[in-house]
Design a protein around this motif. Structure first.
Motif, PDB file in Angstrom:
ATOM      1  N   GLN A 142       2.524   0.585 -10.845  1.00 38.71           N
ATOM      2  CA  GLN A 142       1.347   0.715  -9.896  1.00 38.71           C
ATOM      3  C   GLN A 142       0.460  -0.592 -10.298  1.00 38.71           C
ATOM      4  OE1 GLN A 142      -0.512   4.382 -10.702  1.00 38.71           O
ATOM      5  NE2 GLN A 142       0.566   5.164  -8.945  1.00 38.71           N
ATOM      6  N   THR A 162       1.073   4.240  -3.099  1.00 39.47           N
ATOM      7  CA  THR A 162       0.857   5.441  -3.007  1.00 39.47           C
ATOM      8  C   THR A 162       2.108   6.224  -3.359  1.00 39.47           C
ATOM      9  OG1 THR A 162       1.310   5.402  -0.757  1.00 39.47           O
ATOM     10  CG2 THR A 162      -0.979   5.219  -1.525  1.00 39.47           C
ATOM     11  N   SER A 163       3.309   5.839  -3.370  1.00 41.27           N
ATOM     12  CA  SER A 163       4.343   6.446  -3.374  1.00 41.27           C
ATOM     13  C   SER A 163       5.053   6.581  -4.829  1.00 41.27           C
ATOM     14  CB  SER A 163       5.445   6.320  -2.336  1.00 41.27           C
ATOM     15  OG  SER A 163       5.758   4.735  -2.675  1.00 41.27           O
ATOM     16  N   LYS A 195       0.965  -1.274   0.007  1.00 40.22           N
ATOM     17  CA  LYS A 195       0.080  -0.184  -0.028  1.00 40.22           C
ATOM     18  C   LYS A 195       0.916   1.219   0.038  1.00 40.22           C
ATOM     19  CE  LYS A 195      -4.142  -1.827   2.193  1.00 40.22           C
ATOM     20  NZ  LYS A 195      -5.013  -1.864   3.573  1.00 40.22           N
ATOM     21  N   GLU A 196       1.903   1.127   0.805  1.00 39.66           N
ATOM     22  CA  GLU A 196       2.774   2.437   0.966  1.00 39.66           C
ATOM     23  C   GLU A 196       3.550   2.687  -0.438  1.00 39.66           C
ATOM     24  OE1 GLU A 196       5.675   1.737   4.017  1.00 39.66           O
ATOM     25  OE2 GLU A 196       3.999   1.869   5.441  1.00 39.66           O
TER      26      GLU A 196
END
Length: 263
Positions: A191, A183-184, A179-180
């Motif tokens: 993705q 988003t980064s 998840k980190e």
């Protein structure tokens, strides 16, 4: 000549054999009865997700995607044979007092966890694996057959639960990491790959939550044995008679040698 020597000392031979037989009968009748309860297990199939093959490189970098079947089997078997698992089993079933006095060199009342774990591995638990078929036989020895069967069942449940909880923790850690990363990162292709891996980990998490037979599946559950596994009274008596006969012959020949030398 040898036969004549034995015949002259026949009463000594008979006496020694009779004493050995009597001692063996007394021991076999008074020795503690042990019962063996065994269960036949198979390794649970490892699920690594449908995308683990195509995304193997990225999964290896992120350390996600599940364990391969070989390492998972080795880990489950290693946990089952580990000292830490034995200590957990002893604590959960409060067996320190039960193990005290069963052939341990430590006096009763001074038995600590290290002694109990050693006794458990040497006398209570036995694990045999057939690498060809993947079959594992778990045996529990104890002085009561029903207790042995119950402990075998508890052992399987405990190792399955430990492996399941470990898989849940790893999946939750991997999900947080993915998840980190999702988003980064702004690269669309990356993705998409991370999203696929995240879906795989979510599937693994759901499977682990609902699968009680996570490490081992029970093929043949343990049943309370009808007959004891030891002492084997007939074998003990026959072996003692044979040993007594050999000792008696040695005694007769040595006595004859001393008499010959003296004369």
């Amino acid at each position: 000549d040898l036969w004549l020597v034995v015949w002259r000392g026949k009463w000594l031979v008979v006496s020694i054999i009779a004493v050995c037989a009597a001692l063996s009968v007394a021991y076999s009748l008074t020795a503690t009865k042990w019962f063996q309860a065994h269960a036949v297990l198979m390794y649970a199939e490892e699920s690594t997700g449908p995308l683990s093959g195509s995304l193997g490189g990225l999964a290896a970098l992120a350390n996600v995607g599940g364990l391969d079947a070989g390492s998972s089997r080795d880990e489950a078997l290693a946990i089952l044979r580990s000292r830490d698992f034995a200590a957990e089993f002893i604590q959960k079933n409060d067996l320190l007092e039960a193990f005290a006095g069963f052939g341990s060199e430590t006096p009763q009342g001074e038995l600590d966890m290290r002694d109990a774990v050693k006794f458990f591995h040497e006398n209570v638990l036995r694990v045999q694996e057939d690498r060809t078929s993947g079959r594992v036989t778990l045996s529990i020895f104890w002085t009561d057959g029903h207790t042995a069967a119950a402990w075998a069942k508890t052992t399987i449940e405990l190792v399955n639960e430990r492996m399941r909880q470990r898989a849940l923790q790893e999946a939750e850690t991997n999900i947080e990491f993915l998840k980190e990363q999702l988003t980064s990162n702004n690269i669309v292709s990356l993705q998409q790959s991370i999203s696929n891996l995240l879906e795989t980990e979510l599937q693994s998490l759901m499977l682990a939550q609902g699968n009680k037979d996570f490490a081992f599946r029970v093929i043949d559950p343990a049943q309370p044995p009808k007959r004891r596994s030891k002492p084997r009274r007939t074998l003990i008596v026959i072996s003692s008679v044979i040993v007594g006969g050999v000792l008696a012959l040695f005694a007769v020949f040595i006595r004859n040698a001393f008499r010959t030398r003296a004369s």
